[in-house]
Design an enzyme around this catalytic site. Structure first.
Site, PDB file in Angstrom:
ATOM      1  N   ARG A  63      -4.362 -67.014 -18.137  1.00 33.54           N
ATOM      2  CA  ARG A  63      -3.156 -66.882 -18.815  1.00 33.54           C
ATOM      3  C   ARG A  63      -1.840 -67.441 -18.198  1.00 33.54           C
ATOM      4  O   ARG A  63      -0.942 -67.795 -18.580  1.00 33.54           O
ATOM      5  CB  ARG A  63      -2.853 -65.456 -19.286  1.00 33.54           C
ATOM      6  CG  ARG A  63      -3.907 -65.070 -20.632  1.00 33.54           C
ATOM      7  CD  ARG A  63      -3.809 -63.553 -21.067  1.00 33.54           C
ATOM      8  NE  ARG A  63      -4.007 -62.699 -20.198  1.00 33.54           N
ATOM      9  CZ  ARG A  63      -5.240 -62.118 -19.790  1.00 33.54           C
ATOM     10  NH1 ARG A  63      -6.272 -62.606 -20.385  1.00 33.54           N
ATOM     11  NH2 ARG A  63      -5.265 -61.187 -19.083  1.00 33.54           N
ATOM     12  N   GLU A 100      -9.918 -53.228  -8.920  1.00 34.36           N
ATOM     13  CA  GLU A 100     -10.236 -51.530  -9.211  1.00 34.36           C
ATOM     14  C   GLU A 100     -11.622 -51.489  -8.703  1.00 34.36           C
ATOM     15  O   GLU A 100     -12.119 -50.433  -8.157  1.00 34.36           O
ATOM     16  CB  GLU A 100      -9.632 -51.201 -10.516  1.00 34.36           C
ATOM     17  CG  GLU A 100      -9.233 -49.851 -10.300  1.00 34.36           C
ATOM     18  CD  GLU A 100      -8.904 -49.626 -11.849  1.00 34.36           C
ATOM     19  OE1 GLU A 100      -8.296 -50.275 -12.615  1.00 34.36           O
ATOM     20  OE2 GLU A 100      -8.667 -48.304 -11.986  1.00 34.36           O
TER      21      GLU A 100
HETATM   22  P1  AMP Z   1      -3.605 -56.903 -10.819  1.00 33.51           P
HETATM   23  O1  AMP Z   1      -4.041 -57.594  -9.662  1.00 33.51           O
HETATM   24  O2  AMP Z   1      -4.074 -55.529 -10.843  1.00 33.51           O
HETATM   25  O3  AMP Z   1      -2.041 -56.963 -10.497  1.00 33.51           O
HETATM   26  O4  AMP Z   1      -3.930 -57.573 -12.179  1.00 33.51           O
HETATM   27  C1  AMP Z   1      -3.243 -58.651 -12.816  1.00 33.51           C
HETATM   28  C2  AMP Z   1      -4.194 -59.710 -13.346  1.00 33.51           C
HETATM   29  O5  AMP Z   1      -5.106 -59.258 -14.220  1.00 33.51           O
HETATM   30  C3  AMP Z   1      -3.399 -60.728 -14.282  1.00 33.51           C
HETATM   31  O6  AMP Z   1      -3.928 -61.893 -13.859  1.00 33.51           O
HETATM   32  C4  AMP Z   1      -3.421 -60.160 -15.632  1.00 33.51           C
HETATM   33  O7  AMP Z   1      -3.918 -61.104 -16.379  1.00 33.51           O
HETATM   34  C5  AMP Z   1      -4.687 -59.227 -15.590  1.00 33.51           C
HETATM   35  N1  AMP Z   1      -4.517 -57.781 -16.162  1.00 33.51           N
HETATM   36  C6  AMP Z   1      -4.687 -56.823 -15.299  1.00 33.51           C
HETATM   37  N2  AMP Z   1      -4.250 -55.683 -16.188  1.00 33.51           N
HETATM   38  C7  AMP Z   1      -4.245 -56.051 -17.333  1.00 33.51           C
HETATM   39  C8  AMP Z   1      -3.694 -55.348 -18.573  1.00 33.51           C
HETATM   40  N3  AMP Z   1      -3.621 -54.177 -18.696  1.00 33.51           N
HETATM   41  N4  AMP Z   1      -3.610 -56.231 -19.665  1.00 33.51           N
HETATM   42  C9  AMP Z   1      -3.640 -57.616 -19.707  1.00 33.51           C
HETATM   43  N5  AMP Z   1      -4.084 -58.272 -18.606  1.00 33.51           N
HETATM   44  C10 AMP Z   1      -4.160 -57.349 -17.309  1.00 33.51           C
END
Ligand code: AMP
Length: 176
Positions: A63, A100
């Site tokens: 996205r 995670e």
């Molecule tokens: P992080 O690495 O945990 O910051 O996750 C960010 C990535 O995962 C981004 O590319 C987001 O598109 C996706 N992502 C993580 N959590 C969500 C969420 N709750 N809703 C939508 N996309 C998420």
């Protein structure tokens, strides 16, 4: 902006337990589908970074590509895709990072910009910050200078900001 400013939260749908149990997914499809809300989102990011001499906008799969493409046109910069493993023809810089549950790998093509280029990294959501941190490490590895980050959404309770501390960050909608 000709149109009145929209409350962008109205265009973000929270979907429980998607794609897996326990995740509160932030769906930006309604925002993308509304011409004014999407234009406003891009314009706010562009306004902030317009005078920051950005040379490339790097979008994180998938996205992040949508935001990066629109923003790079606004800022009149090049566009760099940061992709999941095995999608970009080599040579590439490749870095694994922890999720995670499990791990993932992001890649950036080598020599896709000259050393010291000023690069803005964008994605739809900042959650734990692992993805953004990995993207930053890739850009650094490739010799880029990180001008900052842009996100549509930050899930502040997950403290992703800490992983990219020291960099500028513009986020349009924050959730506690
Ligand atoms: P992080 O690495 O945990 O910051 O996750 C960010 C990535 O995962 C981004 O590319 C987001 O598109 C996706 N992502 C993580 N959590 C969500 C969420 N709750 N809703 C939508 N996309 C998420």
């Amino acid at each position: 902006m000709a149109e009145a400013e929209h409350d962008l939260t109205k265009f973000i749908r929270t979907v429980q337990d998607f794609p897996t149990q326990g995740i509160e997914f932030k769906d930006i499809s309604p925002l993308l589908a509304n011409a004014h809300a999407f234009a406003q989102s891009i314009e706010v990011l562009a306004d902030y970074y317009r005078d920051k001499q950005i040379e490339y906008v790097a979008g994180i799969e998938a996205r992040g590509f949508l935001i990066a493409a629109a923003l790079s046109l606004q800022l009149e910069t090049g566009l760099l895709p940061i992709r999941k493993s095995g999608k970009l023809p080599g040579p590439v810089f490749s870095l694994e990072y922890e999720l995670e549950y499990g791990s993932s790998t992001l890649e950036l093509q080598k020599e896709c910009f000259s050393m010291g280029s000023n690069i803005l990294i964008v994605d739809d959501v900042l959650a734990t910050g692992g993805t953004a941190e990995c993207a930053a490490q890739l850009v650094n590895l490739a010799g880029g200078r990180i001008a900052g980050f842009g996100f549509l959404i930050s899930l502040d309770s997950l403290a992703g900001r800490k992983r990219i501390a020291g960099y500028e960050e513009v986020t349009l909608v924050r959730y506690d």
